[in-house]
Design a protein around this motif. Sequence first.
Motif, short mmCIF file in Angstrom:
data_model
loop_
_atom_site.label_atom_id
_atom_site.label_comp_id
_atom_site.label_asym_id
_atom_site.label_seq_id
_atom_site.Cartn_x
_atom_site.Cartn_y
_atom_site.Cartn_z
N ALA A 30 -21.84 -37.84 79.69
CA ALA A 30 -20.86 -37.73 78.55
C ALA A 30 -20.86 -36.34 77.87
O ALA A 30 -19.75 -35.82 77.63
CB ALA A 30 -21.78 -38.68 77.59
N THR A 31 -21.97 -35.64 78.19
CA THR A 31 -21.89 -34.10 77.70
C THR A 31 -20.85 -33.37 78.53
O THR A 31 -20.08 -32.68 77.96
CB THR A 31 -23.13 -33.50 77.76
OG1 THR A 31 -24.22 -34.45 77.01
CG2 THR A 31 -23.13 -32.02 77.23
N PHE A 32 -20.85 -33.64 79.83
CA PHE A 32 -19.91 -32.87 80.48
C PHE A 32 -18.40 -33.16 80.37
O PHE A 32 -17.67 -32.27 80.18
CB PHE A 32 -20.26 -33.13 82.02
CG PHE A 32 -19.21 -32.15 82.95
CD1 PHE A 32 -19.56 -31.01 83.09
CD2 PHE A 32 -18.38 -32.77 83.72
CE1 PHE A 32 -18.80 -30.25 83.98
CE2 PHE A 32 -17.55 -32.20 84.55
CZ PHE A 32 -17.83 -30.68 84.78
N TRP A 33 -18.12 -34.47 80.09
CA TRP A 33 -17.01 -34.92 79.80
C TRP A 33 -16.32 -34.42 78.53
O TRP A 33 -15.22 -33.93 78.18
CB TRP A 33 -16.98 -36.40 79.60
CG TRP A 33 -15.67 -37.15 79.17
CD1 TRP A 33 -14.49 -37.29 80.02
CD2 TRP A 33 -15.39 -37.72 77.89
NE1 TRP A 33 -13.64 -37.91 79.19
CE2 TRP A 33 -14.12 -38.18 78.05
CE3 TRP A 33 -16.09 -37.91 76.88
CZ2 TRP A 33 -13.43 -38.63 76.83
CZ3 TRP A 33 -15.49 -38.43 75.80
CH2 TRP A 33 -14.23 -38.67 75.63
N LEU A 34 -17.28 -34.59 77.58
CA LEU A 34 -16.90 -33.89 76.15
C LEU A 34 -16.66 -32.22 76.13
O LEU A 34 -15.81 -31.82 75.62
CB LEU A 34 -18.23 -33.98 75.22
CG LEU A 34 -18.06 -33.61 73.84
CD1 LEU A 34 -16.76 -34.58 73.15
CD2 LEU A 34 -19.30 -33.94 73.10
N ILE A 35 -17.54 -31.44 77.02
CA ILE A 35 -17.25 -30.17 77.00
C ILE A 35 -16.01 -30.04 77.79
O ILE A 35 -15.03 -29.02 77.50
CB ILE A 35 -18.34 -29.57 77.68
CG1 ILE A 35 -19.75 -29.49 77.12
CG2 ILE A 35 -17.92 -28.00 78.45
CD1 ILE A 35 -20.64 -29.09 77.85
N LYS B 131 -8.72 -28.66 74.86
CA LYS B 131 -8.00 -28.49 73.62
C LYS B 131 -8.06 -27.16 73.52
O LYS B 131 -6.78 -26.81 72.91
CB LYS B 131 -8.63 -29.30 72.52
CG LYS B 131 -8.52 -30.89 72.46
CD LYS B 131 -9.33 -31.32 71.19
CE LYS B 131 -9.06 -32.96 71.28
NZ LYS B 131 -9.73 -33.70 70.22
N GLU B 132 -8.72 -26.44 73.47
CA GLU B 132 -9.04 -24.93 73.15
C GLU B 132 -7.89 -24.27 74.03
O GLU B 132 -7.13 -23.19 73.61
CB GLU B 132 -10.36 -24.29 73.12
CG GLU B 132 -11.42 -25.05 72.37
CD GLU B 132 -11.03 -24.56 70.84
OE1 GLU B 132 -10.65 -23.26 70.60
OE2 GLU B 132 -11.12 -25.41 69.97
N ALA B 133 -8.03 -24.62 75.34
CA ALA B 133 -6.74 -23.94 76.21
C ALA B 133 -5.48 -24.01 75.82
O ALA B 133 -4.61 -23.24 75.74
CB ALA B 133 -7.17 -24.34 77.49
N SER B 134 -5.16 -25.36 75.28
CA SER B 134 -3.60 -25.69 74.98
C SER B 134 -3.59 -24.85 73.30
O SER B 134 -2.40 -24.37 73.25
CB SER B 134 -3.54 -27.18 74.78
OG SER B 134 -4.26 -27.63 73.40
N LYS B 135 -4.56 -24.78 72.70
CA LYS B 135 -4.51 -24.21 71.32
C LYS B 135 -4.15 -22.74 71.77
O LYS B 135 -3.00 -21.96 71.07
CB LYS B 135 -5.48 -24.32 70.52
CG LYS B 135 -5.56 -25.52 69.88
CD LYS B 135 -6.85 -25.46 68.75
CE LYS B 135 -7.20 -26.75 68.10
NZ LYS B 135 -8.31 -26.86 67.46
N ALA B 136 -4.86 -21.96 72.71
CA ALA B 136 -4.61 -20.74 73.08
C ALA B 136 -3.45 -20.34 73.67
O ALA B 136 -2.72 -19.33 73.29
CB ALA B 136 -5.86 -20.16 74.01
#
Length: 68
Positions: free
Chosen positions: A35-40, A46-51
């Motif tokens: 779950a942690t890996f999936w969340l990361i 999302k951050e890559a698309s924003k960038a």
Amino acid sequence: MESLVLSLFLYFPEDKSEYIPAAISFFFFFLACVATFWLILRISKKEASKAKELEEKLLKQEQSGGNS
């Protein structure tokens, strides 16, 4: 002396039902890791698309500012 040191760390129970609590805790920790890996990964995408959007916006501003 060596067998004494190894016997502190190696324990193989005769009653195999002693493995059940370890298997259950391993299962829950494994699920938490997945779950942690999936969340990361999700946050990273999302951050890559924003960038990428920001980069495209800056490039458009630079091109329109250079043409004027």
